[in-house]
Design a protein around this motif. Structure first.
Motif, PDB file in Angstrom:
ATOM      1  N   UNK A 109      47.832  45.366  26.348  1.00 58.76           N
ATOM      2  CA  UNK A 109      46.457  44.866  26.180  1.00 58.76           C
ATOM      3  C   UNK A 109      46.145  43.816  27.248  1.00 58.76           C
ATOM      4  N   UNK A 110      47.183  43.042  27.621  1.00 62.92           N
ATOM      5  CA  UNK A 110      46.957  41.995  28.623  1.00 62.92           C
ATOM      6  C   UNK A 110      46.593  42.614  29.980  1.00 62.92           C
ATOM      7  N   UNK A 111      47.038  43.844  30.220  1.00 62.15           N
ATOM      8  CA  UNK A 111      46.684  44.523  31.481  1.00 62.15           C
ATOM      9  C   UNK A 111      45.196  44.887  31.459  1.00 62.15           C
ATOM     10  N   UNK A 112      44.710  45.364  30.323  1.00 61.03           N
ATOM     11  CA  UNK A 112      43.287  45.699  30.204  1.00 61.03           C
ATOM     12  C   UNK A 112      42.433  44.423  30.250  1.00 61.03           C
ATOM     13  N   UNK A 113      42.976  43.369  29.653  1.00 57.31           N
ATOM     14  CA  UNK A 113      42.290  42.067  29.698  1.00 57.31           C
ATOM     15  C   UNK A 113      42.155  41.614  31.159  1.00 57.31           C
ATOM     16  N   UNK A 114      43.261  41.762  31.902  1.00 61.43           N
ATOM     17  CA  UNK A 114      43.253  41.384  33.323  1.00 61.43           C
ATOM     18  C   UNK A 114      42.276  42.270  34.105  1.00 61.43           C
ATOM     19  N   UNK A 115      42.175  43.532  33.706  1.00 63.87           N
ATOM     20  CA  UNK A 115      41.251  44.446  34.400  1.00 63.87           C
ATOM     21  C   UNK A 115      39.793  43.991  34.189  1.00 63.87           C
ATOM     22  N   UNK A 116      39.499  43.510  32.986  1.00 57.48           N
ATOM     23  CA  UNK A 116      38.146  42.985  32.717  1.00 57.48           C
ATOM     24  C   UNK A 116      37.856  41.786  33.616  1.00 57.48           C
ATOM     25  N   UNK A 117      38.848  40.900  33.716  1.00 55.86           N
ATOM     26  CA  UNK A 117      38.683  39.723  34.572  1.00 55.86           C
ATOM     27  C   UNK A 117      38.527  40.144  36.034  1.00 55.86           C
ATOM     28  N   UNK A 118      39.343  41.109  36.449  1.00 54.85           N
ATOM     29  CA  UNK A 118      39.304  41.608  37.829  1.00 54.85           C
ATOM     30  C   UNK A 118      37.939  42.246  38.123  1.00 54.85           C
ATOM     31  N   UNK A 119      37.407  42.978  37.159  1.00 54.56           N
ATOM     32  CA  UNK A 119      36.093  43.610  37.334  1.00 54.56           C
ATOM     33  C   UNK A 119      34.984  42.550  37.387  1.00 54.56           C
ATOM     34  N   UNK A 120      35.083  41.539  36.504  1.00 52.00           N
ATOM     35  CA  UNK A 120      34.073  40.465  36.512  1.00 52.00           C
ATOM     36  C   UNK A 120      34.076  39.792  37.886  1.00 52.00           C
ATOM     37  N   UNK A 121      35.278  39.491  38.381  1.00 53.20           N
ATOM     38  CA  UNK A 121      35.425  38.857  39.688  1.00 53.20           C
ATOM     39  C   UNK A 121      34.906  39.789  40.797  1.00 53.20           C
ATOM     40  N   UNK A 122      35.216  41.065  40.688  1.00 53.55           N
ATOM     41  CA  UNK A 122      34.798  42.033  41.722  1.00 53.55           C
ATOM     42  C   UNK A 122      33.280  42.226  41.744  1.00 53.55           C
ATOM     43  N   UNK A 123      32.623  42.060  40.597  1.00 56.85           N
ATOM     44  CA  UNK A 123      31.151  42.118  40.581  1.00 56.85           C
ATOM     45  C   UNK A 123      30.581  40.887  41.279  1.00 56.85           C
ATOM     46  N   UNK A 124      31.232  39.736  41.041  1.00 58.26           N
ATOM     47  CA  UNK A 124      30.747  38.491  41.664  1.00 58.26           C
ATOM     48  C   UNK A 124      30.910  38.529  43.177  1.00 58.26           C
ATOM     49  N   UNK A 125      32.058  39.027  43.631  1.00 56.47           N
ATOM     50  CA  UNK A 125      32.349  39.010  45.070  1.00 56.47           C
ATOM     51  C   UNK A 125      31.691  40.176  45.806  1.00 56.47           C
ATOM     52  N   UNK A 153      53.104  51.800  42.008  1.00 57.11           N
ATOM     53  CA  UNK A 153      52.016  51.695  42.991  1.00 57.11           C
ATOM     54  C   UNK A 153      51.346  50.319  42.985  1.00 57.11           C
ATOM     55  N   UNK A 154      51.458  49.621  41.872  1.00 58.07           N
ATOM     56  CA  UNK A 154      50.812  48.301  41.830  1.00 58.07           C
ATOM     57  C   UNK A 154      51.606  47.255  42.597  1.00 58.07           C
ATOM     58  N   UNK A 155      52.826  47.593  42.938  1.00 58.64           N
ATOM     59  CA  UNK A 155      53.691  46.598  43.592  1.00 58.64           C
ATOM     60  C   UNK A 155      53.852  46.859  45.089  1.00 58.64           C
ATOM     61  N   UNK A 156      52.942  47.626  45.662  1.00 57.06           N
ATOM     62  CA  UNK A 156      53.044  47.927  47.090  1.00 57.06           C
ATOM     63  C   UNK A 156      52.380  46.845  47.943  1.00 57.06           C
ATOM     64  N   UNK A 157      51.807  45.842  47.293  1.00 55.02           N
ATOM     65  CA  UNK A 157      51.149  44.767  48.034  1.00 55.02           C
ATOM     66  C   UNK A 157      49.655  44.993  48.192  1.00 55.02           C
ATOM     67  N   UNK A 158      49.176  46.165  47.771  1.00 56.67           N
ATOM     68  CA  UNK A 158      47.737  46.463  47.906  1.00 56.67           C
ATOM     69  C   UNK A 158      46.914  45.917  46.735  1.00 56.67           C
ATOM     70  N   UNK A 159      47.583  45.632  45.625  1.00 55.43           N
ATOM     71  CA  UNK A 159      46.849  45.242  44.417  1.00 55.43           C
ATOM     72  C   UNK A 159      47.149  43.808  43.997  1.00 55.43           C
ATOM     73  N   UNK A 160      47.180  42.928  44.964  1.00 58.47           N
ATOM     74  CA  UNK A 160      47.512  41.534  44.661  1.00 58.47           C
ATOM     75  C   UNK A 160      46.475  40.907  43.722  1.00 58.47           C
ATOM     76  N   UNK A 161      45.202  41.293  43.895  1.00 61.00           N
ATOM     77  CA  UNK A 161      44.133  40.735  43.053  1.00 61.00           C
ATOM     78  C   UNK A 161      44.373  41.045  41.586  1.00 61.00           C
ATOM     79  N   UNK A 162      44.707  42.292  41.309  1.00 59.63           N
ATOM     80  CA  UNK A 162      44.943  42.715  39.924  1.00 59.63           C
ATOM     81  C   UNK A 162      46.201  42.041  39.367  1.00 59.63           C
TER      82      UNK A 162
END
Lengths: 532, 48
Positions: A109-125, A153-162
Motif C-alpha cells: 500500500x505504501x508503494x501506491x501511496x508513494x505513487x499518489x505523491x509522485x503523481x501530485x508532484x508530477x502534476x505540479x512540475x 526495473x525500478x532500481x536501474x537509476x531511472x526511477x529515482x523520483x518514485x
C-alpha cells in the motif's frame, strides 16, 4: 504493563477521525466508482446498502466491542484480545491474522501511496501535463514509474523520483507511528481528514461545472452522472443485475475494504477506549463519514469527469475503470484535457495521498501494539523492528515489479482471502463465544444511541452465513487460477509462488512473536493470580 | 440520465449525507460526549 497500554485517544472527535481516516483510502475515490459502473450503476447501491446493513454495521460493532473489551483487560493487539476472549493460547494464534494482514497490506500500500505523491508532484512540475491526452504516453509513464517492464526495473537509476517518494512515505508513516497514538495518528488525522474533504470538494465543484465536450456535445455532465447512476446496466435487465451473484460479491467486498473491516485495525483502535466510552455511535459516525467520502465524493468525481473527456465507449471497457487504471491511467488523461488541469490533478492526487497516509498509519498500529505488548519492546525498538520488516516486504514487492505480480499476489491473499476468514471469525466469536447476552451488554455499555436487540440475531446468524456464502462464491471464481499460478517454470518458482513463500515466512515470524507473547502474558496472569 | 438514475443518485447522496449529518448532530448534542479527555490513570484494566 508496557508503555503501549498506557496510551489512549485524546478526544471523541479524534478517535472518529482516525477511524474514518483508516477507512477512507484509494478505494473510496477509485474502487467504488469503477465497481459501481461495472455492476449495475445506480442499482449497485441496493446490494451495497444491504451489505452495509447486514455485514458492515454488525461487523463494525463487533470489532469495536471486541477491541474495547480486550483493551480494558490490558490488551491492544489482536492476538492479546483473542487470547482474552477465547481464554487460551489458541485464540492468540487465530488473532495473529489481525496483525499480519494489515502489516503485509502496508508493504504494498505504501508503494501506491508513494505513487499518489509522485503523481501530485508530477502534476505540479508539469511532467504529467506535458504528456497531454496521449493515453499511450500516460500508460508508459505509469508502467515506468512502477517498474512494470521487468523485475528490478525500478532500481536501474531511472526511477529515482518514485523511489524517493517511497522513502518519504515510509519516513512520514514511521515518524507519526513513533510519535504515538494521540500525538501521531490522532493529530495527523485531525488535520488531514478535513483537508482531504476540502480538496475533494474543490475538485467536485470543478467537475460539476465542466462544460460539455465541444467535439462530442453528448459527453456532458448530466450524461456522465447518468453513466454512473442509471440503474440498469447496458444489455442487462434490472432483475438480471440483482440476481447476479458477482454483483453481490463485489458490493460486499467494497463494504469490507471501504470500512476497513476484517483487517484487525478497528480491534486495535477500539482497544484504547474506556469501558464506558460509546462505541455504537462512534462506529456509525465513522461508517457514515466513510460512506459520504465514497458515495458523495467518490461517486461524483471520477466517472462523470472521465465520461466528458473520454466518452462512454472508453468507460465501458472494464480494463479502463479498474481501481488502478481508473486512478493512474484514465484520470491523468482527464485532468490533462481539463482547464487548469495541472492544479486540479495535483489537488486530486494530493487528496489521494492524504487518504492513503491515514489508512497506512492504521495498518502499522496493530503490529506496534503486539511488539510492545507481547515482547515488551520500547516504542523505539518496536518501530525500528517493524520498520525493518516492512522495508524488506516493500523491497521484495518493488523488486518483483514486472506486471505487479508480487503486489497482486500479496493483495489477493491478504486483502481478499484472509480478510473474509478473519471477518467471519470475528462475527462468530462475538456472536457465539462472547454470546448473545454478554455481546449485547458489551455493545450497550456507554452507547449513546439505542442498540436494537435484533442486532445480535444478525451478528449470530445472518452475517456469518452471508459472509461464508459470499466467500464460497468468490473462491469458486478466483481460487483455481491462483492455485494454478503457484508452480515452477523451467525449474524456477513463479513470482506468485515466491510471494506466497514470503507471506508464509512472515506468518512464521509472527507465530514466534505470538508464542513468546503468550509466555509473557501467562507470567503476568500468574503474577496477578498470586497477588490476589 | 434517466429518471431512475436521478432517483438512485439523490437517494444515495441524500441518504449518506443525511446519515452523516444525523450522526454528527448526535455526537455534538450528547452532553459531554465530544471531548472525553483520557489520561493514563483513566485506563483501568479490570479482571472479571
Amino acid at each position: 504493563m508496557s508503555s503501549q497500554q498506557k496510551e489512549s485517544w485524546n478526544s471523541r472527535a479524534g478517535v472518529i477521525l482516525a477511524v474514518v481516516g483508516s477507512a477512507v483510502g484509494l478505494g473510496n475515490f477509485l474502487r467504488f466508482p469503477g465497481k459501481a459502473v461495472l455492476n449495475g450503476g445506480g442499482l449497485f447501491m441496493i446490494p451495497y446498502v444491504v451489505a452495509f446493513l447486514i455485514v458492515g454495521i454488525p461487523l463494525a460493532w463487533s470489532e469495536w466491542a471486541l477491541g474495547r473489551h480486550g483493551g480494558n483487560r490490558g490488551h491492544n493487539s489482536a492476538p492479546g484480545i483473542f487470547r482474552e476472549v477465547l481464554g487460551g493460547t489458541h485464540g492468540s494464534f487465530l488473532g495473529m491474522l489481525g496483525t499480519i494482514m494489515p502489516m503485509l497490506i502496508y508493504t504494498y500500500y505504501v508503494i501506491l501511496e508513494a505513487l499518489c505523491l509522485y503523481f501530485a508532484w508530477s502534476f505540479l512540475t508539469g511532467a504529467i501535463p506535458e504528456l497531454g491526452a496521449d493515453a499511450e504516453k500516460i500508460t508508459s509513464f505509469v508502467v515506468e514509474s512502477l517498474g512494470m517492464t521487468g523485475n528490478g526495473a525500478m532500481f536501474t537509476g531511472q526511477q529515482m523520483g518514485m523511489l524517493l517518494c517511497i522513502a518519504l512515505c515510509t519516513l512520514i508513516n514511521f515518524t507519526l507511528i513513533y510519535r504515538g497514538l494521540s500525538k501521531g495518528i490522532e493529530t495527523f488525522c485531525s488535520i488531514a481528514m478535513p483537508l482531504l474533504v476540502v480538496c475533494a470538494l474543490i475538485v467536485l465543484v470543478r467537475v460539476l461545472t465542466l462544460p460539455a465536450n465541444p467535439v462530442a456535445p453528448d459527453q456532458n455532465l448530466v450524461n456522465g452522472l447518468g453513466f454512473m447512476w442509471n440503474p440498469v446496466a447496458e444489455g442487462r435487465s434490472l432483475g438480471e443485475t440483482l440476481t447476479n451473484p458477482k454483483v453481490w460479491v463485489e458490493a460486499t467486498g467494497q463494504i469490507f475494504f471501504s470500512l476497513s473491516l476484517g483487517f484487525g485495525l478497528i480491534l486495535t483502535y477500539a482497544s484504547y477506549l474506556k469501558k464506558d466510552d460509546d462505541i455504537c455511535l462512534s462506529s456509525l459516525t465513522s461508517a457514515a463519514g466513510n460512506g459520504f467520502c465514497e458515495v458523495v465524493l467518490g461517486g461524483m468525481i471520477a466517472i462523470p469527469a472521465a465520461y466528458i473527456f473520454l466518452g462512454p465507449a472508453f468507460l465501458s471497457n472494464s480494463a479502463n475503470v479498474g481501481t488502478f487504471s481508473l486512478g493512474f491511467m484514465t484520470l491523468p488523461n482527464v485532468f490533462n484535457q481539463m482547464p487548469a488541469g495541472a492544479f486540479f490533478g495535483f489537488l486530486f492526487f494530493f487528496l489521494l495521498f492524504l487518504a492513503a497516509v491515514t489508512s497506512s498509519l492504521s495498518m502499522l498500529q496493530p503490529s506496534i501494539a503486539l511488539l510492545e505488548e507481547g515482547l515488551g519492546l520500547t516504542r523505539k525498538l518496536s518501530v525500528s523492528l517493524l520498520g525493518g520488516i516492512t522495508l524488506l516486504g516493500t523491497a521484495f514487492i518493488t523488486w518483483y515489479s514486472e506486471g505487479l505480480t508480487a503486489l497482486d499476489t500479496v493483495d489477493f491473499w491478504m486483502a481478499n482471502f484472509f480478510i473474509f476468514i478473519f471477518a467471519t471469525l470475528q462475527t462468530i466469536i462475538f456472536g457465539w463465544i462472547v454470546g448473545k447476552k454478554r455481546g449485547y451488554e458489551e455493545l450497550s455499555s456507554g452507547a449513546e444511541i439505542p442498540v436494537p436487540r435484533w442486532i445480535m440475531f444478525v451478528i449470530r446468524f445472518i452475517s456469518p452465513v452471508y459472509l461464508i456464502g459470499i466467500f464460497l462464491l468468490w473462491a469458486k471464481d478466483e481460487m483455481p487460477g491462483r492455485i494454478e499460478s503457484l508452480k515452477f517454470v523451467d525449474g524456477q518458482p513463479t513470482v506468485s509462488l515466491l510471494s506466497l513463500v514470503f507471506i508464509l515466512l512472515v506468518i512464521a515470524f509472527f507465530g514466534w512473536v505470538v508464542a513468546v507473547s503468550n509466555k509473557r502474558w501467562q507470567t503476568q496472569d500468574d503474577e496477578k493470580e498470586a497477588s490476589s | 440520465m434517466t429518471a431512475g438514475g436521478w432517483i438512485m443518485m439523490c437517494l444515495a447522496i441524500g441518504g449518506m449525507t443525511g446519515l452523516l449529518a444525523w450522526c454528527v448532530w448526535k455526537v455534538i448534542s450528547t452532553p459531554g460526549s465530544t471531548e472525553h479527555l483520557h489520561s493514563p490513570a483513566d485506563i483501568d484494566p479490570e479482571d472479571d
